[in-house]
Design an enzyme around this catalytic site. Structure first.
Site, mmCIF file in Angstrom:
data_model
loop_
_atom_site.group_PDB
_atom_site.id
_atom_site.type_symbol
_atom_site.label_atom_id
_atom_site.label_comp_id
_atom_site.label_asym_id
_atom_site.label_seq_id
_atom_site.Cartn_x
_atom_site.Cartn_y
_atom_site.Cartn_z
ATOM 1 N N CYS A 1 0.583 4.366 -1.144
ATOM 2 C CA CYS A 1 -0.756 4.055 -1.648
ATOM 3 C C CYS A 1 -1.538 3.203 -0.650
ATOM 4 O O CYS A 1 -2.008 3.721 0.357
ATOM 5 C CB CYS A 1 -0.673 3.443 -3.039
ATOM 6 S SG CYS A 1 -2.217 3.680 -3.940
ATOM 7 N N HIS B 1 2.197 7.442 -5.803
ATOM 8 C CA HIS B 1 3.345 6.529 -5.908
ATOM 9 C C HIS B 1 4.606 7.312 -6.255
ATOM 10 O O HIS B 1 4.890 7.511 -7.436
ATOM 11 C CB HIS B 1 3.115 5.511 -7.025
ATOM 12 C CG HIS B 1 2.040 4.511 -6.753
ATOM 13 N ND1 HIS B 1 2.311 3.219 -6.375
ATOM 14 C CD2 HIS B 1 0.696 4.614 -6.803
ATOM 15 C CE1 HIS B 1 1.172 2.555 -6.212
ATOM 16 N NE2 HIS B 1 0.180 3.390 -6.466
ATOM 17 N N GLU C 1 7.535 6.334 -6.278
ATOM 18 C CA GLU C 1 8.540 5.485 -6.939
ATOM 19 C C GLU C 1 8.501 5.572 -8.462
ATOM 20 O O GLU C 1 9.475 5.247 -9.125
ATOM 21 C CB GLU C 1 8.390 4.023 -6.483
ATOM 22 C CG GLU C 1 7.192 3.253 -7.047
ATOM 23 C CD GLU C 1 5.902 3.439 -6.246
ATOM 24 O OE1 GLU C 1 5.786 4.446 -5.511
ATOM 25 O OE2 GLU C 1 4.997 2.590 -6.377
HETATM 26 N N1 GLN Z 1 -6.233 -1.035 -3.061
HETATM 27 C C1 GLN Z 1 -6.095 0.374 -2.862
HETATM 28 C C2 GLN Z 1 -7.023 1.168 -3.766
HETATM 29 O O1 GLN Z 1 -7.483 0.672 -4.747
HETATM 30 C C3 GLN Z 1 -4.645 0.828 -3.031
HETATM 31 C C4 GLN Z 1 -4.074 0.616 -4.399
HETATM 32 C C5 GLN Z 1 -2.592 0.705 -4.466
HETATM 33 O O2 GLN Z 1 -1.882 0.523 -3.473
HETATM 34 N N2 GLN Z 1 -2.042 0.964 -5.625
HETATM 35 O O3 GLN Z 1 -7.288 2.321 -3.514
#
Ligand code: GLN
Length: 539
Positions: free
Chosen positions: A384, A509, A511
């Site tokens: 992410c 994600h 995970e």
């Molecule tokens: N801050 C980033 C976004 O909002 C990534 C978010 C995250 O890693 N879950 O897109």
């Protein structure tokens, strides 16, 4: 189908007794006996969901397929049971009150005074029964967060009392998890806190059927008798829950203590087949008998609290165990360490994960780690924010766009390689993200495709910002490839560097989908490759 039966799990004396793991373990045993089971968590805090909570407060926010931002216990439920949970599996006091207040505003209470009893408790009961009414579960386990005696928990305990009465004795089992501390000075296990905590429950009209007693040493027959006598619980239903070497032991320990049978007897259900837990035991055997170990660095700004990265930690264990390896994690603080120290850590690990995150804090540490891994062929998985920062690092150091950034970090950057979509509104923080499972198509000749061995995948999201497609050509010409795109929106889902031994970063994600029995392919392959390369390095 027979009526759904309900199990309630409450906790007493203190928090952190392992209610989530005991609930998941019980569910696992019942599942093995042939019942379809799901678990629900009721959280007594006023936030609508844990989405806006700082991970230091409550650990990681777990995301379900349907995009619910939930308590991390739902991650345990999914990983233990290999089932999918949803918004219905996690309810907070905030959500209960929000529903009641919305209803009041719509005039649905017809001028009545809206009160905790019956209106809040009715809403709690409705939410508890929602899963049972789907008609697909034989048993619904409801874990009540917090500790009996907390002001916040009172309406939940009252709802349990009412449901017990409404549903009838043989349709409800109430489990109370409690602590039996050992007092070194007295050389004795003490039952008094348990007596008090059960008394408190009884004062609220709830008599537990089963006590699960957390202890660091065996409970003698005498102690069990004493507990039974003071709490009106059958002797056989006083269950010992000894500190375990690993959470994966708990289903087996609960089976030895016959927690599943105590529950089935109370619910007047047939015992079904004795749990075999074949695949589970195979996992446990590999977990306890690794043929070697591997060291993975996890770069993030919340590393002091390991629960903030619970699902990543668990996925690493799944991936390593699958390869019959033990994983040692080097928790690398992206904010507090100097560049030099981060590099020093990375020189000692076999692979590195760049964790998800929000906001500026710790970004430079992640950039340092990404550059080091990219330039030194260190296997890297970015998740992410980890993918977004990989794009920034690549743009700055390979494409020479020195002020390349995400508009989350620098709204005025002249190279917004990561930015917001036009139609995204940002006036609210809660519930405004791209959330939940979405389908991604993989590029046939990418490494990701070879790992997943399928063209389309479904993975979960939790973010606002996106890779800016204007830069795709430039990235691809210089060696960073788009390996996956969202089938509907064409948004970039995976960036990888084919020339690197293992450099894969994902906007989603992975995970959240790894389970004990189905370890996630990206984690399995990441560990496998990192280990293979570490052996080569040693030669
Ligand atoms: N801050 C980033 C976004 O909002 C990534 C978010 C995250 O890693 N879950 O897109």
């Amino acid at each position: 189908m027979a009526k759904t039966k309900y199990i309630f799990v409450t906790g007493g004396v203190t928090s952190s007794l392992g209610k989530g793991i005991v609930s998941a373990s019980l569910a696992k045993l019942l599942q093995e006996r042939g019942f379809s089971v799901t678990i629900q968590k009721l959280d007594p805090y006023i936030n609508i969901d844990p989405g806006t909570l700082n991970p230091y407060e409550h650990g990681e926010c777990f995301v379900t397929d349907d995009g619910a931002e939930t308590d991390l216990d739902l991650g345990h439920y999914e990983r233990f049971l290999n089932i999918r949970t949803s918004q219905d599996n996690n309810v907070t006091t905030g959500r209960i009150y929000q529903n009641v207040i919305d209803k009041e505003r719509r005039g649905e209470y017809l001028g009545k005074t809206v009160q905790v009893i019956p209106h809040i408790t009715d809403e709690i009961k409705r939410r508890i029964r929602l899963l049972g009414e789907k008609g697909i579960y034989d048993i619904v386990i409801t874990e009540i967060g917090g500790t009996v005696g907390d002001i916040e928990s009172l309406p939940y305990i009252e709802a349990v009392r009412q449901l017990n009465w409404e549903l009838g004795d043989e349709n409800v089992a109430i489990i109370h998890l409690t602590l039996i501390p050992y007092l070194a000075a007295a050389g004795e296990l003490k039952t008094k806190p348990t007596q008090h905590s059960v008394k408190f429950l009884m004062q609220s009209g709830v008599q537990p059927d089963i006590l699960v007693c957390r202890t660091d040493r065996p409970l003698s027959e005498d102690i069990r008798r004493k507990i039974a006598l003071f709490t009106n619980v059958k002797l056989g239903n006083v269950i010992e829950s000894r500190d375990a070497e690993t959470i994966y032991d708990v289903p087996l320990l609960m089976e030895t203590e016959k927690l599943d049978l105590a529950v089935l007897n109370k619910l007047n259900l047939p015992h079904g087949n004795k749990p075999q837990l074949k695949a589970w035991k195979e996992f446990l055997h590999k977990f306890k008998n690794p043929k070697d170990s591997i060291r993975i660095g996890l770069v993030g700004k919340y590393v002091e609290l390991h629960d903030a990265y619970k699902s990543i930690h668990e996925s690493l264990i799944h991936g390593a165990t699958h390869n019959q390896l033990r994983v040692d994690i080097d928790w690398i603080h992206s904010e507090k360490l100097t560049q030099k120290d981060i590099v020093k850590h990375l020189q000692q690990v076999d692979g590195v994960i760049i964790a998800p995150g929000f906001g500026k804090r710790g970004v430079n540490g992640k950039i340092t780690a990404l550059q080091f891994a990219r330039e030194n062929n260190l296997p890297l998985l970015g998740i992410c924010f980890g993918m977004q920062i990989a794009a920034i690092e690549f743009a700055r150091h390979v494409l020479n766009l020195s002020d390349a950034d995400s508009t989350e970090l620098n709204p005025d950057t002249s190279h917004p390689v990561i930015n917001l979509l036009e139609d995204q509104k940002l006036d609210l923080l809660g519930g405004t993200m791209r959330l939940g499972a979405q389908t991604c198509r993989l590029e046939p000749n990418s490494k990701s495709y070879r790992i997943y061995q399928t063209e389309t995948i479904s993975e979960r999201h939790r973010h606002r910002y996106e890779f800016n497609n204007r830069y795709i050509d430039m990235f691809e010409k210089n060696g960073m490839k788009v390996a996956g795109r969202d089938v509907k929106t064409n948004l970039v889902e995976i960036l990888e560097i084919p020339e690197h031994p293992w450099f894969i970063t994902t906007q989603f994600h992975p995970e959240y989908k790894s389970t004990v029995l189905n370890p996630h392919p990206l984690f399995v392959d990441f560990i496998k490759t990192a280990y293979r390369l570490s052996l080569k390095k040693m030669k």
